[in-house]
Scaffold this motif. Structure first.
Motif, PDB file in Angstrom:
ATOM      1  N   THR A 191       1.358 -13.566  20.938  1.00  0.00           N
ATOM      2  CA  THR A 191       1.905 -13.554  22.017  1.00  0.00           C
ATOM      3  C   THR A 191       2.361 -15.229  22.542  1.00  0.00           C
ATOM      4  N   ARG A 231       6.148 -13.242  26.274  1.00  0.00           N
ATOM      5  CA  ARG A 231       7.339 -12.880  25.675  1.00  0.00           C
ATOM      6  C   ARG A 231       8.636 -12.232  27.015  1.00  0.00           C
ATOM      7  N   ASP A 245      10.125 -11.263  17.478  1.00  0.00           N
ATOM      8  CA  ASP A 245      11.864 -11.734  17.005  1.00  0.00           C
ATOM      9  C   ASP A 245      11.943 -10.668  15.819  1.00  0.00           C
ATOM     10  N   LEU A 304       8.719  -6.784  21.383  1.00  0.00           N
ATOM     11  CA  LEU A 304       7.433  -7.586  20.682  1.00  0.00           C
ATOM     12  C   LEU A 304       7.520  -8.502  20.301  1.00  0.00           C
TER      13      LEU A 304
END
Length: 565
Positions: A122, A205, A233, A231
């Protein structure tokens, strides 16, 4: 074949390698190596793994390099929470310099636990997942198993003393469930780690922290569910990801691993005789007497007091060394070995050279002991540290031997000659000696914590009692000065020593092949600190620890097994 054309093509390929855009790669599926190898076997086993210092150095250099356009990291493999936070920090800084950063994984857990690797991902601008993969964002769990019932059935009795209630390593053998103190400490550790994970995922995110907590309770996620929840792409295979990056940065871009990039000739600063520098000393693994290396019961590498002390002495004697960074990644071990290293830290400071501690995933018990006298202690929020306490005792096997029909007799001179034999329990007088030993170590430990951290004894005792803290909580309580990683520690060392920001870093002790082969001339010789295979941790209790019961790693050791998933 036309020789002229061959030469032209060769020159063109060389020119392109020197001028074409770069896409840096990092494969974490094999994990990372903390420091230099402790011995030839360690070097062989870790030869395919990237070294953390090389990765951090490469990403730092890439921030200022216009040729570097993107970073692609394959996420996976065994990584501790603090190492993940160190990488996240480096990636975020790279993103802020305008570079494209992409994390991809074949799976974050394969429908299992994958919170920590996903937490790392992330930090990147884009997160991709193989279509068949999953996101195991399920939270944090610490499980403790208890073997007292089994020992009772076998007729084994574990006699152990601990200082104090949070020093829970022996609870596995003496309890059937968590004590109140054990439960309190573990609950706070899990809460602190979850707070850090939630904050990182929410920021990376662009989700509300409350939503991230909801998602943790809903996980694990199938790939399509992870995309829908924001969560990930998109779902993509490796070839699709790399094709996309080439479209973004140019088809002529070259791929290069971060570690190789960091070692290219343009990044190497040739040393100058007498140039002022920072010494970097790595202390990794169980702390033991003797040399660093690999022991049969040490779980891999071990931090030997002879090696580390020799490194500090070499750094003190070197007039060009103006500060020392001591990288500690250790659950502890031998009290005596830890105390020897502590003394060298004190002497180095007295010599006018600042000592900065950089804590890795673990710097607990003996790992905190060797750190507490430094000028500045820097840890990651997820570092496990503290555990300022001690335990000692033995497993009594007499009941089991009786059931098996095995008898034993003693012939001894000296009332306590057989004190540490496992066949008989301690007598009252012998147990009083164990108590005196525990009290002496604990008082010495807490007194030195108070001196090093500028606390009164009562406050140091309140924070000690064997309790494990996360780096974030340790900083709130004054056991740690700052939150950060190795690069922060090096910057602090340069600043404390008045050195420029690009001053070199030298590993200590650094011996060449000839020095490692020849016999040392004295204990002051660097060759005296080359790697060996001895295993000494408990001093007079080493024989007992090697046979049964207490961990063979020493009385100052982080309680239990701490695996954060």
């Amino acid at each position: 074949m036309d020789p002229t054309k061959t030469i032209i093509d060769t020159v063109e390929r060389f020119r392109r390698r020197r001028t074409a855009p770069l896409v840096l790669e990092l494969d974490l599926t094999e994990g990372l190596v903390e420091g230099p190898p402790a011995d030839p076997l360690d070097a062989l086993l870790s030869r395919r793994k990237a070294r953390l210092a090389d990765v951090l150095g490469g990403l730092k250099r890439a921030r200022q390099d216009p040729r570097v356009k993107a970073l692609i990291v394959k996420v996976g493999g065994p990584l501790g929470l603090a190492a993940v936070q160190e990488l996240r920090q480096a990636v975020i800084q790279l993103r802020s310099s305008g570079k494209l950063t992409i994390a991809y994984a074949e799976t974050f857990g394969e429908f299992g636990a994958g919170t920590v690797p996903y937490y790392l991902a992330t930090a990147f601008e884009r997160v991709y997942l193989q279509p068949s993969g999953d996101v195991g964002l399920t939270g944090v769990v610490m499980e403790q198993r208890f073997a007292k019932g089994t020992l009772d059935k076998l007729g084994l009795d574990y006699q152990v003393g601990q200082r104090h209630e949070y020093k829970t390593a022996a609870n596995t053998f003496t309890q059937s469930q968590m004590t109140e103190a054990h439960q309190e400490m573990t609950t706070r550790l899990v809460e602190s780690i979850v707070e850090q994970v939630v904050a990182g995922v929410a920021e990376g995110r662009k989700l509300a922290p409350e939503r991230v907590r909801e998602l943790i309770d809903e996980g694990p996620f199938l790939g399509a569910e992870a995309v829908e929840a924001g969560l990930v792409d998109r779902l993509a295979y490796r070839d699709e990801i790399y094709d996309e990056v080439k479209r973004d940065v140019g088809d002529d871009a070259l791929l290069q691993f971060v570690s190789r990039y960091n070692k290219t000739i343009k990044s190497i600063k040739l040393p100058h005789p007498g140039e002022q520098a920072v010494a970097l000393i790595h202390g990794h693994g169980i702390i033991r007497l003797g040399r660093s290396g690999r022991g049969p019961l040490a779980g891999g590498g071990a931090m030997g007091s002879d090696t580390i002390c020799a490194a500090f002495r070499a750094a003190r004697r070197d007039d060009s060394v103006k500060a020392v960074v001591f990288r500690v990644d250790s659950p502890g071990g031998s009290y005596v070995a830890s105390d020897a290293i502590w003394r060298e830290v004190v002497l180095t400071r007295k010599a006018g050279k600042p000592v900065i501690i950089s804590m890795g995933n673990l710097a607990a018990s003996g790992g905190y002991f060797v750190s507490m006298a430094a000028d500045t202690i820097i840890a990651q929020p997820g570092t496990l540290t503290g555990s300022i306490g001690v335990l000692g005792g033995k497993m009594v096997t007499g009941g089991l031997l009786d059931r098996l029909g095995i008898t034993s007799e003693q012939v001894h001179v000296g009332a306590n000659a057989g004190m540490f034999l496992p066949s008989r329990p301690f007598s009252g007088e012998q147990w009083s000696r164990v108590d005196a030993w525990l009290d002496r170590i604990y008082k010495d430990f807490v007194t030195k914590v108070a001196e090093g951290r500028k606390l009164d004894y009562d406050r140091a005792h309140e924070l000690a009692r064997g309790r494990v803290w996360t780096g974030a909580d340790a900083r709130e309580n004054g056991l740690v000065d700052e939150l950060g990683g190795l690069e922060d520690a090096l910057a602090t060392a340069r600043d404390r020593a008045g050195l420029p920001a690009d001053s070199p870093v030298r590993a200590y002790p650094k011996t060449n092949a000839l020095e490692r082969l020849r016999p040392p001339e004295s204990s002051e010789d660097k060759a005296a600190a080359t790697a060996g295979l001895r295993l000494e941790a408990w001093g007079p209790l080493n024989r007992l620890a090697a046979e049964l019961g207490l961990p063979a790693t020493g009385p100052l050791v982080l309680p239990g097994q701490w695996i954060i998933r």
